[in-house]
Structures are given as structure tokens and as C-alpha cells.
Design an enzyme around this catalytic site. Structure first.
Site, PDB file in Angstrom:
ATOM      1  N   ASP A  37       0.950  -1.225  -0.010  1.00  0.00           N
ATOM      2  CA  ASP A  37       0.024  -0.106   0.102  1.00  0.00           C
ATOM      3  C   ASP A  37       0.821   1.128  -0.081  1.00  0.00           C
ATOM      4  O   ASP A  37       2.080   1.104   0.287  1.00  0.00           O
ATOM      5  CB  ASP A  37      -1.070   0.068   1.413  1.00  0.00           C
ATOM      6  N   ASP A  53       3.027   1.739  -4.623  1.00  0.00           N
ATOM      7  CA  ASP A  53       2.233   2.670  -5.224  1.00  0.00           C
ATOM      8  C   ASP A  53       1.837   1.704  -6.739  1.00  0.00           C
ATOM      9  O   ASP A  53       2.879   1.541  -7.401  1.00  0.00           O
ATOM     10  CB  ASP A  53       2.828   3.892  -5.567  1.00  0.00           C
ATOM     11  N   VAL A  54       0.949   1.164  -6.796  1.00  0.00           N
ATOM     12  CA  VAL A  54       0.537   0.497  -7.791  1.00  0.00           C
ATOM     13  C   VAL A  54       0.632   1.018  -9.340  1.00  0.00           C
ATOM     14  O   VAL A  54       0.562   0.569 -10.302  1.00  0.00           O
ATOM     15  CB  VAL A  54      -1.123  -0.153  -7.621  1.00  0.00           C
ATOM     16  N   ASN A  80      -6.169  -5.426  -5.529  1.00  0.00           N
ATOM     17  CA  ASN A  80      -7.385  -4.764  -4.778  1.00  0.00           C
ATOM     18  C   ASN A  80      -7.249  -3.205  -4.923  1.00  0.00           C
ATOM     19  O   ASN A  80      -8.290  -2.514  -4.618  1.00  0.00           O
ATOM     20  CB  ASN A  80      -7.410  -5.223  -3.573  1.00  0.00           C
ATOM     21  N   TYR A 146     -14.119   6.118 -13.023  1.00  0.00           N
ATOM     22  CA  TYR A 146     -14.224   4.945 -11.969  1.00  0.00           C
ATOM     23  C   TYR A 146     -15.004   3.902 -12.864  1.00  0.00           C
ATOM     24  O   TYR A 146     -14.451   2.857 -13.140  1.00  0.00           O
ATOM     25  CB  TYR A 146     -14.846   5.080 -10.830  1.00  0.00           C
ATOM     26  N   LYS A 150     -13.021   0.348 -14.185  1.00  0.00           N
ATOM     27  CA  LYS A 150     -13.534  -0.638 -13.679  1.00  0.00           C
ATOM     28  C   LYS A 150     -13.820  -1.881 -14.794  1.00  0.00           C
ATOM     29  O   LYS A 150     -13.754  -2.918 -14.741  1.00  0.00           O
ATOM     30  CB  LYS A 150     -14.247  -0.643 -12.530  1.00  0.00           C
ATOM     31  N   ILE A 179     -19.733  -1.919  -0.046  1.00  0.00           N
ATOM     32  CA  ILE A 179     -19.160  -2.557   0.919  1.00  0.00           C
ATOM     33  C   ILE A 179     -18.626  -1.404   1.990  1.00  0.00           C
ATOM     34  O   ILE A 179     -18.270  -0.391   1.931  1.00  0.00           O
ATOM     35  CB  ILE A 179     -17.897  -3.422   0.465  1.00  0.00           C
TER      36      ILE A 179
END
Length: 239
Positions: A37, A53-54, A80, A146, A150, A179
Site C-alpha cells: 500500500d 504505489d500500484v 485490490n 471509475y 473498472k 461494502i
């Protein structure tokens, strides 16, 4: 018997929320988990912290190099990490915001897959779980970046699944609904209430409920499943 006994897993966005729940469940099920993360990650039994850092290829390379140097293999990747950031409709979405959302949600997953594939191909097996969303399957008024990112994760997952299935590498996507996470709790109450009102089960899901789905896809219980979409949304998309 633990479902992930002896497995080595890398989970991105694992400082909190769903990512943390996945890391904890995988560790409970016998895996050694590397929790990556940009925020500080709290180590725990079976959970090692990584700075990740993705959106940065170098971070992925360092993470995978660290894992391979210690264990010589990497069995599971859970992509994720994700952000919403821009809630605007397409016409009102700023280019910088668009790029940031795509960089984390879509490009981050792409970079993660590229980083782990060499080790998985060498081993002749592996399981990759990518996080899409209910908004990766259907449109929503607003959150255009987003929605697009996605949706990209959804089809990129299928592409990777059919490409690497002959090498026994499975790639599936998870599609959560609303969620109860810090990200969702930071959203306006009326927005969340509106989604709950449209959810047949009439509530938010929990991170653990999503983690249970990830465990199934990561484990050998799903050994003949690839390119699939696991929807965990209280019935939202069934309507």
C-alpha cells in the site's frame, strides 16, 4: 486443512478495508501474505508490509523481487488497490482526475499482472484476482472515470484469462457492490443510502464477505474457474 497452506500471496491496497480483510483471511488460511500500500501497513502474523504505489512499475518490480528473493515463488496476486476520487459525470471530469483514477484502478492492475507473470509462468501455475466492481459491469450516472476503469479491469481480466489458461494461470475478477469500507464511509450519506435502497438484501456488505470470495478464487477450490466474474453485491446486479 488450511486452503492456502504454504502459498505466497501479494495483495495491493492492503492497509485497510477490503484489502486488509483479504490479507488477514489469507494469512489465517496458511498463506504468507505481502500486503502492499502507499499508506502504512500494520504487520501481523503471516502478514508482511510492503510500500507499493500500484501506478509505479518500479514499485511492482521491487515488491516482486523482494518476495522471490525470500521465497522463490509467488502463487497469488490480488489486485485490490483502487480509488474513486472523481464523482463527476463525463463532461465535468477533469483530465488530471481521470488519469489518476485510471492509473490506480486499471493501469495498476495491468502493471501487477505483468510483474507477477514471469514467476507464475516459470512455476506453471498461479491465481490472479482483479478487483472490478458492479460499476465495471453496468453504467452509473457520475463517477465516469471509475466506471471506465473498472470496466477495463473486467475485460482485461478475460483477456489475461484466455491468454494464460494453457499455462495453468487463472485470472478472475471480483465485482463488489456497496461494502462498508473507509472509502465508502467517506461518501455522502445520501449516496450510500440510495445504493442500499436499490440493493435487494437492504444493507452494505462487509470486507470479510468480499475476502471470502477472494479466498475461493485464490485457492484450489476454484481450479477450473478462469475468466469469471464473482459478483458480491447483495443482489444489486440481479435486477
Amino acid at each position: 486443512m488450511a486452503k492456502l497452506d504454504g502459498k505466497i500471496a501479494l495483495v495491493s491496497g492492503a492497509a485497510q478495508g477490503i484489502g486488509r480483510a483479504v490479507a488477514e483471511l489469507f494469512a489465517e488460511e496458511g498463506a504468507t501474505v505481502y500486503a502492499g500500500d502507499v499508506k502504512p501497513v500494520k504487520p501481523a502474523k503471516g502478514i508482511e508490509a510492503l510500500t507499493l504505489d500500484v501506478s509505479r512499475p518500479d514499485d511492482w518490480e521491487k515488491a516482486v523481487e523482494t518476495i522471490l528473493a525470500r521465497h522463490g515463488k509467488l502463487d497469488i496476486l490480488v489486485n485490490n488497490a483502487g480509488i474513486v476520487r472523481a464523482y463527476e459525470q463525463l463532461m465535468e471530469t477533469d483530465l488530471d482526475a481521470w488519469n489518476a483514477v485510471v492509473a490506480v484502478n486499471l493501469t495498476g492492475s495491468f502493471l501487477g499482472i505483468k510483474a507477477v507473470l514471469p514467476a507464475m509462468r516459470k512455476a506453471g501455475k498461479g491465481s490472479i484476482v482483479n478487483f472490478s466492481s458492479i460499476w465495471g459491469s453496468v453504467g452509473v450516472a457520475g463517477a465516469a472515470a471509475y466506471n471506465a476503469a473498472k470496466g477495463g479491469v473486467r475485460n482485461m481480466t478475460k483477456n489475461a484469462a484466455v491468454t494464460y489458461a494453457p499455462e495453468n494461470i487463472r485470472v478472475n475478477s471480483v465485482h463488489p457492490g456497496l461494502i462498508r469500507t473507509p472509502l465508502v464511509e467517506a461518501q455522502p450519506d445520501d449516496m450510500n443510502a440510495g445504493i442500499i435502497a436499490q440493493t435487494p438484501m437492504g444493507r452494505m456488505g462487509t470486507p470479510r464477505e468480499v475476502a471470502n470470495g477472494c479466498l475461493f478464487l485464490a485457492s484450489d477450490d476454484s481450479s477450473f474457474i478462469t475468466g469469471s466474474e464473482l459478483v458480491i453485491d447483495g443482489g444489486y446486479l440481479a435486477q
